[in-house]
Write a protein that holds these residues in place. Sequence first.
Motif, short mmCIF file in Angstrom:
data_model
loop_
_atom_site.label_atom_id
_atom_site.label_comp_id
_atom_site.label_asym_id
_atom_site.label_seq_id
_atom_site.Cartn_x
_atom_site.Cartn_y
_atom_site.Cartn_z
N MET A 35 0.82 -1.21 0.00
CA MET A 35 0.00 0.00 0.00
C MET A 35 0.85 1.26 0.00
O MET A 35 0.36 2.36 -0.28
CB MET A 35 -0.93 0.01 1.21
CG MET A 35 -2.14 -0.91 1.07
SD MET A 35 -3.29 -0.35 -0.20
CE MET A 35 -3.93 1.14 0.57
N GLU A 36 2.13 1.14 0.30
CA GLU A 36 3.04 2.29 0.35
C GLU A 36 3.51 2.71 -1.04
O GLU A 36 4.22 3.70 -1.18
CB GLU A 36 4.25 1.97 1.22
CG GLU A 36 3.92 1.63 2.67
CD GLU A 36 3.52 2.84 3.49
OE1 GLU A 36 3.77 3.97 3.02
OE2 GLU A 36 2.98 2.66 4.59
N SER A 213 13.67 4.38 -2.04
CA SER A 213 14.36 4.71 -0.80
C SER A 213 14.27 3.51 0.13
O SER A 213 13.29 2.77 0.13
CB SER A 213 13.71 5.92 -0.14
OG SER A 213 14.13 6.04 1.22
N GLU A 214 15.29 3.33 0.96
CA GLU A 214 15.26 2.23 1.93
C GLU A 214 14.22 2.47 3.02
O GLU A 214 13.76 1.53 3.66
CB GLU A 214 16.64 2.05 2.55
CG GLU A 214 17.14 3.29 3.28
CD GLU A 214 18.58 3.18 3.74
OE1 GLU A 214 19.20 2.11 3.53
OE2 GLU A 214 19.08 4.15 4.31
N PHE A 215 13.86 3.74 3.26
CA PHE A 215 12.82 4.07 4.24
C PHE A 215 11.48 4.11 3.50
O PHE A 215 11.23 5.00 2.70
CB PHE A 215 13.12 5.41 4.90
CG PHE A 215 12.11 5.82 5.93
CD1 PHE A 215 11.79 5.00 6.99
CD2 PHE A 215 11.47 7.06 5.85
CE1 PHE A 215 10.85 5.37 7.95
CE2 PHE A 215 10.54 7.45 6.80
CZ PHE A 215 10.23 6.60 7.86
N VAL A 216 10.63 3.14 3.74
CA VAL A 216 9.44 2.91 2.92
C VAL A 216 8.57 4.16 2.74
O VAL A 216 8.18 4.48 1.60
CB VAL A 216 8.63 1.72 3.48
CG1 VAL A 216 7.30 1.59 2.76
CG2 VAL A 216 9.44 0.43 3.33
N PRO A 217 8.23 4.94 3.79
CA PRO A 217 7.36 6.10 3.58
C PRO A 217 7.95 7.16 2.64
O PRO A 217 7.20 7.92 2.01
CB PRO A 217 7.18 6.67 5.00
CG PRO A 217 7.36 5.50 5.89
CD PRO A 217 8.44 4.69 5.23
N GLU A 218 9.26 7.22 2.53
CA GLU A 218 9.89 8.23 1.67
C GLU A 218 9.59 7.98 0.19
O GLU A 218 9.71 8.88 -0.64
CB GLU A 218 11.39 8.26 1.91
CG GLU A 218 12.08 9.44 1.22
CD GLU A 218 13.58 9.52 1.48
OE1 GLU A 218 14.15 10.60 1.27
OE2 GLU A 218 14.17 8.50 1.91
N ASN A 219 9.20 6.78 -0.16
CA ASN A 219 8.96 6.47 -1.57
C ASN A 219 7.77 7.24 -2.15
O ASN A 219 7.70 7.47 -3.36
CB ASN A 219 8.78 4.96 -1.74
CG ASN A 219 10.10 4.24 -1.59
OD1 ASN A 219 10.97 4.32 -2.44
ND2 ASN A 219 10.26 3.55 -0.47
N LYS A 220 6.85 7.67 -1.30
CA LYS A 220 5.75 8.52 -1.77
C LYS A 220 6.29 9.88 -2.23
O LYS A 220 5.78 10.49 -3.17
CB LYS A 220 4.70 8.68 -0.69
CG LYS A 220 3.94 7.39 -0.39
CD LYS A 220 2.87 7.58 0.66
CE LYS A 220 2.10 6.29 0.89
NZ LYS A 220 1.05 6.44 1.94
N ASN A 221 7.34 10.37 -1.54
CA ASN A 221 7.96 11.63 -1.96
C ASN A 221 8.64 11.49 -3.31
O ASN A 221 8.58 12.39 -4.15
CB ASN A 221 9.02 12.05 -0.93
CG ASN A 221 8.42 12.54 0.36
OD1 ASN A 221 7.25 12.88 0.40
ND2 ASN A 221 9.21 12.54 1.41
N ILE A 222 9.33 10.38 -3.51
CA ILE A 222 10.02 10.16 -4.78
C ILE A 222 9.00 10.16 -5.92
O ILE A 222 9.23 10.76 -6.97
CB ILE A 222 10.81 8.84 -4.75
CG1 ILE A 222 11.91 8.90 -3.68
CG2 ILE A 222 11.41 8.54 -6.11
CD1 ILE A 222 12.67 7.60 -3.52
#
Length: 271
Positions: A35-36, A213-222
Motif C-alpha cells: 500500500m506504500e 528509498s530504503e525508508f518505505v514512507p519516503e517512496n511517496k515523496n520520490i
Amino acid sequence: MILGWNLLLGFCSCSSQVLWFGEKEVELVLPDFLMEFEQESAPDFAGWHIWVCSKNGITDFRSRNKSERLKLNKNEIGSVLAYPVCLNSEGEELEFFKPAGALFYETNDNSLLLDWYGGLRAWFLKEILEKEMKTGCENETWVRAVESFNWNKLKQVQEKMIFQQDWDYIHNPWKMNLEAVLQAIACGSFKANLLNVTNVFEIEAPDEGKCYSEFVPENKNIKKNCKILIKQSEVNLISSYNLNAIIIVGKSAQEYSVKYCRLPVTMKGYD
C-alpha cells in the motif's frame, strides 16, 4: 553507514503456530507493505524477515502472513522488527528496505502494531543488545542500559518530529547519526537533538524517479516530487526498480557521484 544486510541462518515456519517469547499471547500486526507504493511501481514482495529481541536472546523467523501470533512479556524490554523481503528481476530474494517495528511495551489490547517509524526504535534496542552480547559483557551492564532508558520518551520525540515535518517531504529518520544515538542510549547521555537529521541535501531521484528509498514512507515523496534526501559525505544506498543498488556519495546537490551495482542476495527460497 550501516547497510543492515545479513546472511540469514536457521529459520522456522510459522504459518499457524504461536511462537513463544514470553507468557502473554499477542497478535503481531504487520504493515501493508504494498500500500506504500503505486501499483505500477511496487516491488515484487515475497514476505517478511522478523526478528524478536530481548535481554533473554535474539531470534528470527520468516513469514508471508499479514499477522503472526507471539507470546511475549509486555513489561520486558524487548522489540520486534519486520524486514520486507522482495524479489529482484532474476527472482532472487533481497532485504533492502528498513524494517517496521515496535517495542514489547507498545502492546495494546493484545495487539502489537508494527510501523515504519517504530522500526528505528526497535532497531536501536536490537543493536544495543547485539553489541553487548558480542562483547561478552556481564548481564548487569547492558540490562541496566536498556532498562533505565526512557523508550517512551524516544517515541514521543519521534512523534513530535513527525507531526512538525513538512508533509511535502517526509522525514527519513535513518539519516540521523545512528551510532551517536546508540552510544548515547547505552551510556545514559541521550538528548532529543540527537534525533535531528543534519548534513543532508536533496537531489533529483536517479533513473527519472524510478528508484526506491530504503525508508518505505519516503517512496511517496520520490513518486510525487522526484526528489530524494542524501547524507553529506557518506554512502547513500537506494535501489532501482529491478532492485539493483544505486550508491550516491557527495558534498552537495551540485557535487555528487552515482554508481550502480548488484544488491547482495540475503535469502534462499521459502520452505
